[in-house]
Write an enzyme that holds these catalytic residues in place. Structure first.
Site, PDB file in Angstrom:
ATOM      1  N   HIS A  20      38.732  45.348  47.046  1.00 12.98           N
ATOM      2  CA  HIS A  20      38.029  46.604  46.742  1.00 12.98           C
ATOM      3  C   HIS A  20      36.614  46.543  47.333  1.00 12.98           C
ATOM      4  CE1 HIS A  20      36.213  44.119  43.691  1.00 12.98           C
ATOM      5  NE2 HIS A  20      37.346  44.001  43.001  1.00 12.98           N
ATOM      6  N   HIS A  23      34.477  43.276  46.932  1.00 14.13           N
ATOM      7  CA  HIS A  23      34.690  42.197  47.908  1.00 14.13           C
ATOM      8  C   HIS A  23      34.008  42.545  49.231  1.00 14.13           C
ATOM      9  CE1 HIS A  23      38.406  41.925  45.330  1.00 14.13           C
ATOM     10  NE2 HIS A  23      38.006  40.674  45.278  1.00 14.13           N
ATOM     11  N   CYS A 128      42.404  28.214  33.406  1.00 11.12           N
ATOM     12  CA  CYS A 128      42.607  29.649  33.664  1.00 11.12           C
ATOM     13  C   CYS A 128      43.484  29.782  34.901  1.00 11.12           C
ATOM     14  CB  CYS A 128      41.267  30.365  33.880  1.00 11.12           C
ATOM     15  SG  CYS A 128      41.492  32.037  34.555  1.00 11.12           S
ATOM     16  N   CYS A 131      41.752  31.816  37.820  1.00 16.67           N
ATOM     17  CA  CYS A 131      40.717  31.078  38.560  1.00 16.67           C
ATOM     18  C   CYS A 131      41.312  29.831  39.190  1.00 16.67           C
ATOM     19  CB  CYS A 131      39.592  30.614  37.647  1.00 16.67           C
ATOM     20  SG  CYS A 131      38.656  31.934  36.898  1.00 16.67           S
ATOM     21  N   CYS A 146      38.875  33.346  29.592  1.00 14.15           N
ATOM     22  CA  CYS A 146      38.000  33.111  30.749  1.00 14.15           C
ATOM     23  C   CYS A 146      37.062  34.303  30.886  1.00 14.15           C
ATOM     24  CB  CYS A 146      38.875  32.946  31.986  1.00 14.15           C
ATOM     25  SG  CYS A 146      38.124  33.519  33.494  1.00 14.15           S
ATOM     26  N   HIS A 149      37.952  36.595  34.256  1.00 16.91           N
ATOM     27  CA  HIS A 149      39.148  37.442  34.254  1.00 16.91           C
ATOM     28  C   HIS A 149      39.460  38.053  32.892  1.00 16.91           C
ATOM     29  CE1 HIS A 149      39.628  34.969  37.887  1.00 16.91           C
ATOM     30  NE2 HIS A 149      40.074  36.096  38.378  1.00 16.91           N
ATOM     31  N   LYS A 297      32.996  46.237  35.457  1.00 15.18           N
ATOM     32  CA  LYS A 297      33.479  45.314  36.473  1.00 15.18           C
ATOM     33  C   LYS A 297      34.567  45.994  37.306  1.00 15.18           C
ATOM     34  CE  LYS A 297      33.321  40.526  35.445  1.00 15.18           C
ATOM     35  NZ  LYS A 297      33.788  39.438  34.662  1.00 15.18           N
ATOM     36  N   LYS A 300      41.102  46.104  40.343  1.00 13.97           N
ATOM     37  CA  LYS A 300      42.187  46.951  40.849  1.00 13.97           C
ATOM     38  C   LYS A 300      43.239  47.141  39.775  1.00 13.97           C
ATOM     39  CE  LYS A 300      42.872  48.003  45.112  1.00 13.97           C
ATOM     40  NZ  LYS A 300      43.317  48.064  46.492  1.00 13.97           N
TER      41      LYS A 300
HETATM   42  N1  MSP Z   1      39.389  32.579  47.254  1.00 10.56           N
HETATM   43  C1  MSP Z   1      38.226  32.403  46.500  1.00 10.56           C
HETATM   44  C2  MSP Z   1      37.063  31.968  47.370  1.00 10.56           C
HETATM   45  C3  MSP Z   1      37.296  30.715  48.140  1.00 10.56           C
HETATM   46  S1  MSP Z   1      35.952  30.357  49.173  1.00 10.56           S
HETATM   47  C4  MSP Z   1      36.274  28.870  49.797  1.00 10.56           C
HETATM   48  C5  MSP Z   1      37.843  33.700  45.810  1.00 10.56           C
HETATM   49  N2  MSP Z   1      38.407  34.797  46.312  1.00 10.56           N
HETATM   50  S2  MSP Z   1      38.180  36.282  45.750  1.00 10.56           S
HETATM   51  O1  MSP Z   1      39.010  37.121  46.570  1.00 10.56           O
HETATM   52  O2  MSP Z   1      38.406  36.327  44.347  1.00 10.56           O
HETATM   53  O3  MSP Z   1      36.681  36.629  45.968  1.00 10.56           O
HETATM   54  C6  MSP Z   1      36.096  36.599  47.252  1.00 10.56           C
HETATM   55  C7  MSP Z   1      34.608  36.860  47.173  1.00 10.56           C
HETATM   56  O4  MSP Z   1      34.391  38.191  46.724  1.00 10.56           O
HETATM   57  C8  MSP Z   1      33.874  35.949  46.204  1.00 10.56           C
HETATM   58  O5  MSP Z   1      32.667  35.491  46.759  1.00 10.56           O
HETATM   59  C9  MSP Z   1      33.608  36.834  45.020  1.00 10.56           C
HETATM   60  O6  MSP Z   1      32.450  36.478  44.309  1.00 10.56           O
HETATM   61  C10 MSP Z   1      33.404  38.156  45.708  1.00 10.56           C
HETATM   62  N3  MSP Z   1      33.603  39.301  44.824  1.00 10.56           N
HETATM   63  C11 MSP Z   1      34.714  39.641  44.115  1.00 10.56           C
HETATM   64  N4  MSP Z   1      34.454  40.772  43.403  1.00 10.56           N
HETATM   65  C12 MSP Z   1      33.185  41.178  43.656  1.00 10.56           C
HETATM   66  C13 MSP Z   1      32.385  42.235  43.244  1.00 10.56           C
HETATM   67  N5  MSP Z   1      32.806  43.168  42.387  1.00 10.56           N
HETATM   68  N6  MSP Z   1      31.137  42.323  43.758  1.00 10.56           N
HETATM   69  C14 MSP Z   1      30.668  41.423  44.677  1.00 10.56           C
HETATM   70  N7  MSP Z   1      31.383  40.402  45.074  1.00 10.56           N
HETATM   71  C15 MSP Z   1      32.634  40.219  44.549  1.00 10.56           C
HETATM   72  O7  MSP Z   1      37.039  33.682  44.897  1.00 10.56           O
END
Ligand code: MSP
Length: 640
Positions: A20, A23, A128, A131, A146, A149, A297, A300
């Site tokens: 979303h 990310h 978790c 995570c 957690c 999540h 937060k 999806k």
């Molecule tokens: N796969 C792991 C990261 C491994 S790095 C060696 C992971 N993936 S994730 O898809 O959950 O998240 C990817 C990145 O997006 C992370 O840095 C996470 O903090 C960031 N974000 C996820 N949701 C977010 C927001 N709502 N806002 C900003 N960043 C966000 O964690």
């Protein structure tokens, strides 16, 4: 000449769902930085990718009766489509299912094993599943959920291979102390330091019996734990296994950009793994804040999210990127709301920058045959503008180097607003009327030169708009660019022909009216009901002196979101008009338009700005349309 290399990475995304806008925030920020560094003379390598060997991905694929790799292929295609839509300029995209990563991952595991840091043991604790990590009891809520999540953790025991993290506790603390820049911002460093001080436990680096994932080199019955595997992407993505020269050039990474939720893996696990395998540590890890949606937060599964592709389709990539980088500081959490977005867009992009560009190009186009005029001697407010442009360059570079994207943009906008004021002060339309072509050219040259600065300053955040601004100004949008070219004022090629001039940031319609306005409307509607329609005589009508006017310039009034200040040519003279039309028209679309004015209305001060007349407009609740003559007619013509 290159200032050296800059290797920057983002976290790699899980492939159990499509990302979303939260990310995307991380990718946009890292892309902004990568583009900035390139323009600042660095040899940048920007890596992103996907974290595919997770149990969650395998589960999601099985739920859809799909082979996990085929499922990942689909998600990866979607992710890459999003990055393309957002103009992410990554140099490589690493998938952890690729061979180059598998080989790197197994080699690093083998090195740690040979160093005596991996051993077989039993572990139990709160786990978790989302995570894929263990937590201490005090890190979960009272129901053992957690905090990320909000799902229940389970008590879990396993016999696995472990990494001797505890052995690295002192070395990690020492490294963080010696290198205060290693973990940024400071709040994240403090969290990490206190976590290390509370005592590090060894962590499990394998899973028994699984099919999905990278097999451990020492025991084919185990696969490598997803977090051990994932962080290694940062070295496999720069040629550890397949391009030693590249690895030599770019490793260690200059910066890992990650979210604040995963700092522990990057500031504790990862450096300890590198210490164990004898590789240098990354220079810096930045844990950014999270993007929320109206205070919640983004998720999806709960339906609380913004779809990046839909947002780009609706507003374009640049405005979304600008909003994300401008609205809140990079280390802090932020909130996305469409109302704020529209407000920010209209104020900064449509009114300030768009207006500056449009009024400059319109005036220069009309008076100098669509070409960049010659500069002239420095006079009046010129020097102040030139000095501010230079000061802005210095501040901007300092702030961008510190990842203070929002403040850097604010300093650029101070310059843009100053340039709009410069136009008012120098009144080029008057210079045109007086036939003072030399000064007129000099003033417009200064405005265009300022726009050359502005286009480069905004390029890391809004690459497409920066190119469009350059194109309209008659500059080659693809010519080599760097901040070095801003060290000297006056670099514009005199005589270059403008491209097609059109609004770069057309104004967005404000959908929601502030609550106060609807209350006002009710009151006036009631008043109207109670009164009889008023009849006037022809003599009454003749008291009004109505004239055709041509809008010479338009700008927003600072501190208001409804008012515009217009300079209008009414034939015999110019008038300054303040009108409550900012939510319906952008300044740039008004310049050059013919309107109808009451010119014998007593002058009034509106928000401290004198208004010498009133324009006519049709108002229907939320809609407003300015009245114009149906044919082109000379300014000053009387209406009867
Ligand atoms: N796969 C792991 C990261 C491994 S790095 C060696 C992971 N993936 S994730 O898809 O959950 O998240 C990817 C990145 O997006 C992370 O840095 C996470 O903090 C960031 N974000 C996820 N949701 C977010 C927001 N709502 N806002 C900003 N960043 C966000 O964690």
């Amino acid at each position: 000449m290159s200032k050296g290399k800059f290797y920057v990475t983002t976290a790699i995304l899980y492939t159990n769902a499509v990302p979303h806008l939260g990310h995307s925030y991380e990718l946009v920020a890292t892309d902004t930085l990568a583009r900035y560094k390139r323009l600042n003379g660095y040899d940048v390598f920007f890596l992103t990718g996907t974290d595919e060997n997770s149990l969650n991905t395998e589960r999601a694929a099985r739920e859809r009766n799909m082979d996990p790799l085929a499922y990942c292929d689909e998600i990866v295609a979607h992710i890459q489509e999003i990055w393309k839509a957002l103009n992410i300029s990554n140099d490589d995209f690493l998938r952890t299912t690729e061979e180059r990563h598998k080989r790197t991952c197994q080699e690093l595991y083998r090195r740690a094993y040979e160093n005596g840091d991996i051993y077989k043991g039993t572990y139990e604790g709160w786990y978790c599943d989302s995570c894929e990590a263990y937590y201490n009891e005090d890190e979960l809520d009272a129901e053992h959920r957690c905090k990320i999540h909000e799902s229940p953790a389970r008590w879990f025991q396993e016999e696995n291979y472990f990494f001797a993290l505890s052995k690295y506790q002192d070395r990690l603390l020492e490294h963080i102390e010696k290198h205060p820049e290693f973990i940024q911002p400071e709040i994240r460093r403090n969290e990490i330091v206190s976590f290390i001080k509370s005592g590090l436990r060894d962590f499990s680096v394998s899973r028994a019996g699984g099919q999905w994932g990278i097999p451990t080199p020492n025991d084919p019955d185990h696969t490598i734990y997803v977090w051990f595997d994932a962080v290694i992407n940062y070295v496999s993505g720069v040629g550890f296994a397949d391009d030693p020269a590249k690895f030599e050039r770019y490793w260690p990474a200059d910066l890992h950009v990650i979210g604040k939720d995963i700092t522990r893996f990057h500031c504790i696990y990862w450096p300890a793994m590198l210490m164990s395998t004898g590789l240098p540590l990354p220079k810096q890890v930045f844990g950014h804040g999270w993007l929320h949606l109206k205070g919640q937060k983004m998720s999806k599964s709960r339906g609380i999210y913004v779809d990046p592709i839909a947002a780009v389709k609706e507003y374009g990539a640049d405005p979304i990127r600008y909003y994300l980088m401008r609205e809140f500081p990079f280390g802090s959490d932020g909130d996305f709301s469409e109302e704020n977005f529209t407000h920010r867009y209209n104020a900064d992009l449509a009114n300030d920058l768009g207006n500056l560009l449009n009024r400059t190009l319109t005036l220069a186009g009309r008076n100098f045959d669509q070409k960049i005029p010659a500069p002239g001697p420095v006079e009046g407010p010129d020097q102040e503008l030139i000095d501010l442009a230079e000061a802005t360059r210095c501040q901007y570079i300092e702030l961008m180097d510190a990842y203070a994207f929002s403040t850097a943009l604010e300093t650029v906008w101070q310059l843009v607003r100053r340039a709009n004021k410069y136009i008012d002060e120098t009144a080029p339309w008057r210079l045109a009327q007086e036939g003072n072509r030399e000064r007129l050219g000099a003033v417009l040259y200064n405005c265009l030169e300022m726009l050359r600065f502005a286009a480069l300053f905004v390029e890391p955040v809004m690459p497409e708009s920066a190119a469009e601004i350059r194109r309209q100004m008659g500059l080659d949008p693809d010519a080599e660019r760097s901040f070095e070219t801003l060290k000297q004022w006056g670099q514009l090629p005199v005589g270059a022909s403008f491209g097609e001039v059109k609004p770069v940031f057309p104004r967005l319609k404000v959908t929601k009216k502030p609550a106060a306005d609807s209350t006002d409307q009710k009151a006036s509607a009631q008043q109207k009901k109670s009164k009889q329609p008023l009849q006037i005589t022809l003599d009454d009508f003749r008291k009004l002196d109505l004239r055709v006017g041509e809008v010479l310039s338009a700008e927003s009034i600072e501190g208001t979101d409804k008012l515009l200040k217009l300079k209008v040519d009414i034939g015999s003279e110019q008038r300054q008009i303040v009108a409550g039309i900012a939510q319906h028209y952008s300044p740039e679309e008004l310049v050059g338009q013919k309107i109808i004015l009451i010119v014998n209305l007593a002058p009034a001060k509106i928000r401290g700005v004198e208004s010498q007349g009133m324009l006519l407009a049709a108002v229907d609740q939320d809609e407003l349309a300015i009245v114009t003559p149906l044919k082109d007619i000379r300014p000053g013509t009387k209406i009867s």
